[in-house]
Design a protein around this motif. Structure first.
Motif, PDB file in Angstrom:
ATOM      1  N   GLN A  61      51.452  23.165 -23.788  1.00  0.00           N
ATOM      2  CA  GLN A  61      50.757  24.107 -24.679  1.00  0.00           C
ATOM      3  C   GLN A  61      50.585  25.466 -24.015  1.00  0.00           C
ATOM      4  O   GLN A  61      50.777  26.504 -24.655  1.00  0.00           O
ATOM      5  CB  GLN A  61      49.391  23.563 -25.074  1.00  0.00           C
ATOM      6  CG  GLN A  61      49.447  22.523 -26.147  1.00  0.00           C
ATOM      7  CD  GLN A  61      48.060  22.076 -26.557  1.00  0.00           C
ATOM      8  OE1 GLN A  61      47.085  22.272 -25.825  1.00  0.00           O
ATOM      9  NE2 GLN A  61      47.962  21.468 -27.717  1.00  0.00           N
ATOM     10  N   ARG A  62      50.231  25.487 -22.750  1.00  0.00           N
ATOM     11  CA  ARG A  62      50.079  26.767 -22.048  1.00  0.00           C
ATOM     12  C   ARG A  62      51.408  27.492 -21.935  1.00  0.00           C
ATOM     13  O   ARG A  62      51.470  28.715 -22.068  1.00  0.00           O
ATOM     14  CB  ARG A  62      49.482  26.543 -20.660  1.00  0.00           C
ATOM     15  CG  ARG A  62      48.030  26.180 -20.717  1.00  0.00           C
ATOM     16  CD  ARG A  62      47.452  26.027 -19.338  1.00  0.00           C
ATOM     17  NE  ARG A  62      46.053  25.654 -19.422  1.00  0.00           N
ATOM     18  CZ  ARG A  62      45.312  25.374 -18.380  1.00  0.00           C
ATOM     19  NH1 ARG A  62      45.832  25.429 -17.171  1.00  0.00           N
ATOM     20  NH2 ARG A  62      44.054  25.047 -18.532  1.00  0.00           N
ATOM     21  N   ARG A  63      52.472  26.760 -21.676  1.00  0.00           N
ATOM     22  CA  ARG A  63      53.797  27.390 -21.587  1.00  0.00           C
ATOM     23  C   ARG A  63      54.225  27.959 -22.931  1.00  0.00           C
ATOM     24  O   ARG A  63      54.812  29.046 -22.992  1.00  0.00           O
ATOM     25  CB  ARG A  63      54.849  26.384 -21.103  1.00  0.00           C
ATOM     26  CG  ARG A  63      54.712  26.011 -19.682  1.00  0.00           C
ATOM     27  CD  ARG A  63      55.039  27.206 -18.835  1.00  0.00           C
ATOM     28  NE  ARG A  63      54.649  26.954 -17.462  1.00  0.00           N
ATOM     29  CZ  ARG A  63      54.725  27.838 -16.508  1.00  0.00           C
ATOM     30  NH1 ARG A  63      55.176  29.026 -16.740  1.00  0.00           N
ATOM     31  NH2 ARG A  63      54.330  27.537 -15.295  1.00  0.00           N
ATOM     32  N   LEU A  64      53.952  27.255 -23.998  1.00  0.00           N
ATOM     33  CA  LEU A  64      54.323  27.751 -25.330  1.00  0.00           C
ATOM     34  C   LEU A  64      53.490  28.973 -25.716  1.00  0.00           C
ATOM     35  O   LEU A  64      53.999  29.897 -26.350  1.00  0.00           O
ATOM     36  CB  LEU A  64      54.176  26.636 -26.368  1.00  0.00           C
ATOM     37  CG  LEU A  64      55.210  25.517 -26.263  1.00  0.00           C
ATOM     38  CD1 LEU A  64      54.898  24.419 -27.271  1.00  0.00           C
ATOM     39  CD2 LEU A  64      56.616  26.049 -26.479  1.00  0.00           C
ATOM     40  N   TYR A  87      49.027   6.631 -17.123  1.00  0.00           N
ATOM     41  CA  TYR A  87      49.957   7.261 -18.066  1.00  0.00           C
ATOM     42  C   TYR A  87      49.229   8.071 -19.139  1.00  0.00           C
ATOM     43  O   TYR A  87      49.739   9.077 -19.617  1.00  0.00           O
ATOM     44  CB  TYR A  87      50.876   6.212 -18.694  1.00  0.00           C
ATOM     45  CG  TYR A  87      51.953   5.770 -17.728  1.00  0.00           C
ATOM     46  CD1 TYR A  87      52.889   6.681 -17.246  1.00  0.00           C
ATOM     47  CD2 TYR A  87      52.030   4.457 -17.280  1.00  0.00           C
ATOM     48  CE1 TYR A  87      53.874   6.293 -16.360  1.00  0.00           C
ATOM     49  CE2 TYR A  87      53.015   4.060 -16.389  1.00  0.00           C
ATOM     50  CZ  TYR A  87      53.930   4.985 -15.927  1.00  0.00           C
ATOM     51  OH  TYR A  87      54.895   4.593 -15.044  1.00  0.00           O
ATOM     52  N   LEU A  88      48.047   7.652 -19.515  1.00  0.00           N
ATOM     53  CA  LEU A  88      47.239   8.432 -20.458  1.00  0.00           C
ATOM     54  C   LEU A  88      46.861   9.774 -19.836  1.00  0.00           C
ATOM     55  O   LEU A  88      46.985  10.833 -20.476  1.00  0.00           O
ATOM     56  CB  LEU A  88      45.988   7.656 -20.852  1.00  0.00           C
ATOM     57  CG  LEU A  88      45.030   8.390 -21.791  1.00  0.00           C
ATOM     58  CD1 LEU A  88      45.665   8.547 -23.166  1.00  0.00           C
ATOM     59  CD2 LEU A  88      43.720   7.656 -21.871  1.00  0.00           C
ATOM     60  N   ALA A  89      46.418   9.757 -18.589  1.00  0.00           N
ATOM     61  CA  ALA A  89      46.048  11.002 -17.895  1.00  0.00           C
ATOM     62  C   ALA A  89      47.275  11.892 -17.695  1.00  0.00           C
ATOM     63  O   ALA A  89      47.200  13.119 -17.877  1.00  0.00           O
ATOM     64  CB  ALA A  89      45.397  10.682 -16.559  1.00  0.00           C
ATOM     65  N   LEU A  90      48.399  11.287 -17.329  1.00  0.00           N
ATOM     66  CA  LEU A  90      49.628  12.053 -17.154  1.00  0.00           C
ATOM     67  C   LEU A  90      50.060  12.699 -18.471  1.00  0.00           C
ATOM     68  O   LEU A  90      50.453  13.868 -18.498  1.00  0.00           O
ATOM     69  CB  LEU A  90      50.750  11.153 -16.617  1.00  0.00           C
ATOM     70  CG  LEU A  90      52.091  11.817 -16.373  1.00  0.00           C
ATOM     71  CD1 LEU A  90      51.963  12.872 -15.287  1.00  0.00           C
ATOM     72  CD2 LEU A  90      53.141  10.772 -16.017  1.00  0.00           C
ATOM     73  N   GLY A  91      49.976  11.985 -19.560  1.00  0.00           N
ATOM     74  CA  GLY A  91      50.322  12.531 -20.872  1.00  0.00           C
ATOM     75  C   GLY A  91      49.412  13.677 -21.273  1.00  0.00           C
ATOM     76  O   GLY A  91      49.862  14.690 -21.820  1.00  0.00           O
ATOM     77  N   ALA A  92      48.117  13.547 -21.000  1.00  0.00           N
ATOM     78  CA  ALA A  92      47.173  14.623 -21.323  1.00  0.00           C
ATOM     79  C   ALA A  92      47.484  15.862 -20.500  1.00  0.00           C
ATOM     80  O   ALA A  92      47.459  16.988 -21.016  1.00  0.00           O
ATOM     81  CB  ALA A  92      45.744  14.150 -21.074  1.00  0.00           C
ATOM     82  N   TYR A  93      47.788  15.667 -19.237  1.00  0.00           N
ATOM     83  CA  TYR A  93      48.130  16.794 -18.369  1.00  0.00           C
ATOM     84  C   TYR A  93      49.399  17.485 -18.857  1.00  0.00           C
ATOM     85  O   TYR A  93      49.449  18.720 -18.958  1.00  0.00           O
ATOM     86  CB  TYR A  93      48.311  16.321 -16.930  1.00  0.00           C
ATOM     87  CG  TYR A  93      48.877  17.385 -16.034  1.00  0.00           C
ATOM     88  CD1 TYR A  93      48.077  18.428 -15.581  1.00  0.00           C
ATOM     89  CD2 TYR A  93      50.218  17.375 -15.671  1.00  0.00           C
ATOM     90  CE1 TYR A  93      48.593  19.433 -14.772  1.00  0.00           C
ATOM     91  CE2 TYR A  93      50.747  18.368 -14.869  1.00  0.00           C
ATOM     92  CZ  TYR A  93      49.938  19.391 -14.419  1.00  0.00           C
ATOM     93  OH  TYR A  93      50.460  20.374 -13.631  1.00  0.00           O
ATOM     94  N   LEU A  94      50.435  16.711 -19.161  1.00  0.00           N
ATOM     95  CA  LEU A  94      51.699  17.304 -19.624  1.00  0.00           C
ATOM     96  C   LEU A  94      51.531  18.022 -20.961  1.00  0.00           C
ATOM     97  O   LEU A  94      52.125  19.080 -21.176  1.00  0.00           O
ATOM     98  CB  LEU A  94      52.778  16.235 -19.720  1.00  0.00           C
ATOM     99  CG  LEU A  94      53.295  15.709 -18.377  1.00  0.00           C
ATOM    100  CD1 LEU A  94      54.288  14.580 -18.593  1.00  0.00           C
ATOM    101  CD2 LEU A  94      53.919  16.821 -17.569  1.00  0.00           C
TER     102      LEU A  94
END
Length: 78
Positions: free
Chosen positions: A19-22, A7-14
């Motif tokens: 950020q890239r989308r924004l 879940y830590l890795a998933l959160g970092a990825y999301l």
């Protein structure tokens, strides 16, 4: 323990993805993409106009164009 790491890795990825989308929605990025699309569209229109002009010249037998009528920046479609 493994579940928490997942879940830590998933959160970092999301977070990175968001950020890239924004960043892609910033006005300068949107303007640049729109300008590139318009530039590509204008080139396509210019190409089609030259193609159609060549077709019309061939259809009506207009093989030559008077040099006095053309400005230096105008191509005669050949």
């Amino acid at each position: 323990m493994i579940r928490r790491l997942f879940y830590l890795a998933l959160g970092a990825y999301l977070a990175t993805w968001v950020q890239r989308r924004l960043r892609a929605l910033k006005p300068d990025h949107v303007a640049r993409r729109a300008a590139d699309q318009v530039r590509g569209l204008a080139a396509d229109i210019r190409e089609q106009a030259l193609y159609r002009e060549t077709e019309l010249r061939a259809q009506y037998g207009l093989d030559t164009v008077s040099k006095s009528k053309l400005s230096p920046n105008v191509r005669d479609g050949r």
